[in-house]
Scaffold this motif. Structure first.
Motif, PDB file in Angstrom:
ATOM      1  N   PHE A  19       0.877  -1.173   0.000  1.00 48.88           N
ATOM      2  CA  PHE A  19       0.000   0.000   0.000  1.00 48.88           C
ATOM      3  C   PHE A  19       0.911   1.219   0.000  1.00 48.88           C
ATOM      4  N   GLU A  20       0.983   1.899  -1.139  1.00 49.28           N
ATOM      5  CA  GLU A  20       2.016   2.910  -1.353  1.00 49.28           C
ATOM      6  C   GLU A  20       2.067   4.039  -0.328  1.00 49.28           C
ATOM      7  N   PRO A  21       0.945   4.539   0.156  1.00 54.08           N
ATOM      8  CA  PRO A  21       1.103   5.591   1.168  1.00 54.08           C
ATOM      9  C   PRO A  21       1.754   5.070   2.451  1.00 54.08           C
ATOM     10  N   ASP A  22       1.654   3.758   2.701  1.00 56.81           N
ATOM     11  CA  ASP A  22       2.217   3.167   3.917  1.00 56.81           C
ATOM     12  C   ASP A  22       2.825   1.815   3.564  1.00 56.81           C
ATOM     13  N   PRO A  23       4.122   1.763   3.256  1.00 55.91           N
ATOM     14  CA  PRO A  23       4.747   0.512   2.812  1.00 55.91           C
ATOM     15  C   PRO A  23       4.768  -0.594   3.863  1.00 55.91           C
ATOM     16  N   THR A  24       4.346  -0.278   5.075  1.00 58.37           N
ATOM     17  CA  THR A  24       4.265  -1.334   6.092  1.00 58.37           C
ATOM     18  C   THR A  24       2.961  -2.111   5.992  1.00 58.37           C
ATOM     19  N   GLN A  25       2.085  -1.720   5.056  1.00 60.21           N
ATOM     20  CA  GLN A  25       0.787  -2.364   4.878  1.00 60.21           C
ATOM     21  C   GLN A  25       0.668  -2.943   3.467  1.00 60.21           C
ATOM     22  N   GLU A  26      -0.137  -4.002   3.348  1.00 58.13           N
ATOM     23  CA  GLU A  26      -0.465  -4.573   2.047  1.00 58.13           C
ATOM     24  C   GLU A  26      -1.971  -4.452   1.828  1.00 58.13           C
ATOM     25  N   LEU A  27      -2.362  -4.216   0.566  1.00 55.54           N
ATOM     26  CA  LEU A  27      -3.771  -4.094   0.205  1.00 55.54           C
ATOM     27  C   LEU A  27      -4.304  -5.468  -0.173  1.00 55.54           C
ATOM     28  N   ILE A  28      -5.377  -5.856   0.477  1.00 63.15           N
ATOM     29  CA  ILE A  28      -5.979  -7.173   0.270  1.00 63.15           C
ATOM     30  C   ILE A  28      -7.405  -7.001  -0.232  1.00 63.15           C
ATOM     31  N   ALA A  29      -7.767  -7.777  -1.250  1.00 65.54           N
ATOM     32  CA  ALA A  29      -9.151  -7.839  -1.731  1.00 65.54           C
ATOM     33  C   ALA A  29      -9.694  -9.211  -1.344  1.00 65.54           C
ATOM     34  N   ASP A  30     -10.746  -9.226  -0.555  1.00 69.03           N
ATOM     35  CA  ASP A  30     -11.395 -10.472  -0.134  1.00 69.03           C
ATOM     36  C   ASP A  30     -12.737 -10.599  -0.834  1.00 69.03           C
ATOM     37  N   ARG A  31     -12.994 -11.767  -1.411  1.00 69.41           N
ATOM     38  CA  ARG A  31     -14.326 -12.044  -1.961  1.00 69.41           C
ATOM     39  C   ARG A  31     -15.006 -13.035  -1.026  1.00 69.41           C
ATOM     40  N   VAL A  32     -16.061 -12.552  -0.396  1.00 64.99           N
ATOM     41  CA  VAL A  32     -16.828 -13.365   0.540  1.00 64.99           C
ATOM     42  C   VAL A  32     -18.281 -13.347   0.068  1.00 64.99           C
ATOM     43  N   ASP A  33     -18.821 -14.522  -0.164  1.00 66.87           N
ATOM     44  CA  ASP A  33     -20.207 -14.654  -0.642  1.00 66.87           C
ATOM     45  C   ASP A  33     -20.458 -13.796  -1.881  1.00 66.87           C
ATOM     46  N   GLY A  34     -19.473 -13.737  -2.773  1.00 66.60           N
ATOM     47  CA  GLY A  34     -19.630 -13.015  -4.036  1.00 66.60           C
ATOM     48  C   GLY A  34     -19.409 -11.515  -3.960  1.00 66.60           C
ATOM     49  N   GLN A  35     -19.143 -10.987  -2.789  1.00 66.63           N
ATOM     50  CA  GLN A  35     -18.929  -9.549  -2.613  1.00 66.63           C
ATOM     51  C   GLN A  35     -17.456  -9.285  -2.306  1.00 66.63           C
ATOM     52  N   TRP A  36     -16.910  -8.230  -2.910  1.00 63.97           N
ATOM     53  CA  TRP A  36     -15.508  -7.868  -2.690  1.00 63.97           C
ATOM     54  C   TRP A  36     -15.402  -6.855  -1.558  1.00 63.97           C
ATOM     55  N   HIS A  37     -14.423  -7.079  -0.700  1.00 66.06           N
ATOM     56  CA  HIS A  37     -14.131  -6.183   0.432  1.00 66.06           C
ATOM     57  C   HIS A  37     -12.623  -5.961   0.436  1.00 66.06           C
ATOM     58  N   PHE A  38     -12.223  -4.757   0.789  1.00 65.43           N
ATOM     59  CA  PHE A  38     -10.805  -4.412   0.797  1.00 65.43           C
ATOM     60  C   PHE A  38     -10.362  -4.115   2.216  1.00 65.43           C
ATOM     61  N   LYS A  39      -9.111  -4.479   2.503  1.00 70.12           N
ATOM     62  CA  LYS A  39      -8.562  -4.213   3.831  1.00 70.12           C
ATOM     63  C   LYS A  39      -7.051  -4.076   3.717  1.00 70.12           C
ATOM     64  N   LEU A  40      -6.477  -3.506   4.755  1.00 64.52           N
ATOM     65  CA  LEU A  40      -5.026  -3.408   4.871  1.00 64.52           C
ATOM     66  C   LEU A  40      -4.573  -4.356   5.954  1.00 64.52           C
ATOM     67  N   ILE A  41      -3.458  -5.041   5.687  1.00 62.60           N
ATOM     68  CA  ILE A  41      -2.862  -5.912   6.689  1.00 62.60           C
ATOM     69  C   ILE A  41      -1.379  -5.579   6.768  1.00 62.60           C
ATOM     70  N   PRO A  42      -0.731  -5.911   7.888  1.00 62.99           N
ATOM     71  CA  PRO A  42       0.711  -5.661   7.985  1.00 62.99           C
ATOM     72  C   PRO A  42       1.466  -6.411   6.867  1.00 62.99           C
ATOM     73  N   ALA A  43       2.412  -5.711   6.266  1.00 56.94           N
ATOM     74  CA  ALA A  43       3.200  -6.301   5.192  1.00 56.94           C
ATOM     75  C   ALA A  43       4.078  -7.411   5.724  1.00 56.94           C
ATOM     76  N   VAL A  44       4.188  -8.466   4.927  1.00 56.36           N
ATOM     77  CA  VAL A  44       5.070  -9.575   5.271  1.00 56.36           C
ATOM     78  C   VAL A  44       6.390  -9.343   4.552  1.00 56.36           C
ATOM     79  N   LYS A  45       7.423  -9.178   5.273  1.00 60.11           N
ATOM     80  CA  LYS A  45       8.734  -8.919   4.660  1.00 60.11           C
ATOM     81  C   LYS A  45       9.627 -10.115   4.766  1.00 60.11           C
TER      82      LYS A  45
END
Length: 147
Positions: A121-147
């Motif tokens: 996630f470019e504004p905060d390189p310590t985070q990664e942008l995740i797209a989750d599809r649950v029951d056909g709907q997309w949701h976005f979240k940030l999680i700590p980056a795995v280095k």
């Protein structure tokens, strides 16, 4: 989906799939003479091989031919169909560029839900942008980056 499937998705060499003019004609229903005419007019491009008499068409060109034919079948003129097909090709190329540039990993659960990691996630390189599809709907979240 395991790591091998993620790499397959990222590295699928669509642009390396080539077909002969007869294959394109058979797949699309557009005659070989029409394909040659479209090529002379600059509407489609082939790749010269061997003795320069045989031409190969990329899979992307096959899709472009299919788009032009479909648009003509819907009543557009050849010129209008070519313009519309080019616009769609540009949109798909932009989408493919986005996926190639951002796609990091994909995983799918047995129930069909999936998660796509879109990388840093470019504004905060310590985070990664995740797209989750649950029951056909997309949701976005940030999680700590795995280095």
């Amino acid at each position: 989906m395991d790591e091998d499937e993620t790499n397959l998705i990222k590295r699928f060499p669509m642009e390396h799939i080539v077909l002969g003019i007869g294959d394109v004609a058979e797949a699309t229903g557009v005659s070989q003479s029409q394909l040659r005419y479209w090529e002379r007019k600059g509407y489609i491009r082939s790749q010269e091989v061997g003795d320069r008499k045989n031409r190969k068409f990329s899979y992307k060109t096959l899709m472009q031919v299919e788009q032009i034919k479909t648009l003509q079948d819907q009543g557009l003129t050849l010129v209008a169909a070519v313009k519309q097909a080019q616009r769609r090709k540009d949109l798909f190329d932009a989408l493919r560029s986005f996926v190639n540039g951002r796609f990091s990993h994909i995983s799918m659960k047995d129930d069909g839900d999936m998660q796509i990691n879109l990388g840093e996630f470019e504004p905060d390189p310590t985070q990664e942008l995740i797209a989750d599809r649950v029951d056909g709907q997309w949701h976005f979240k940030l999680i700590p980056a795995v280095k």
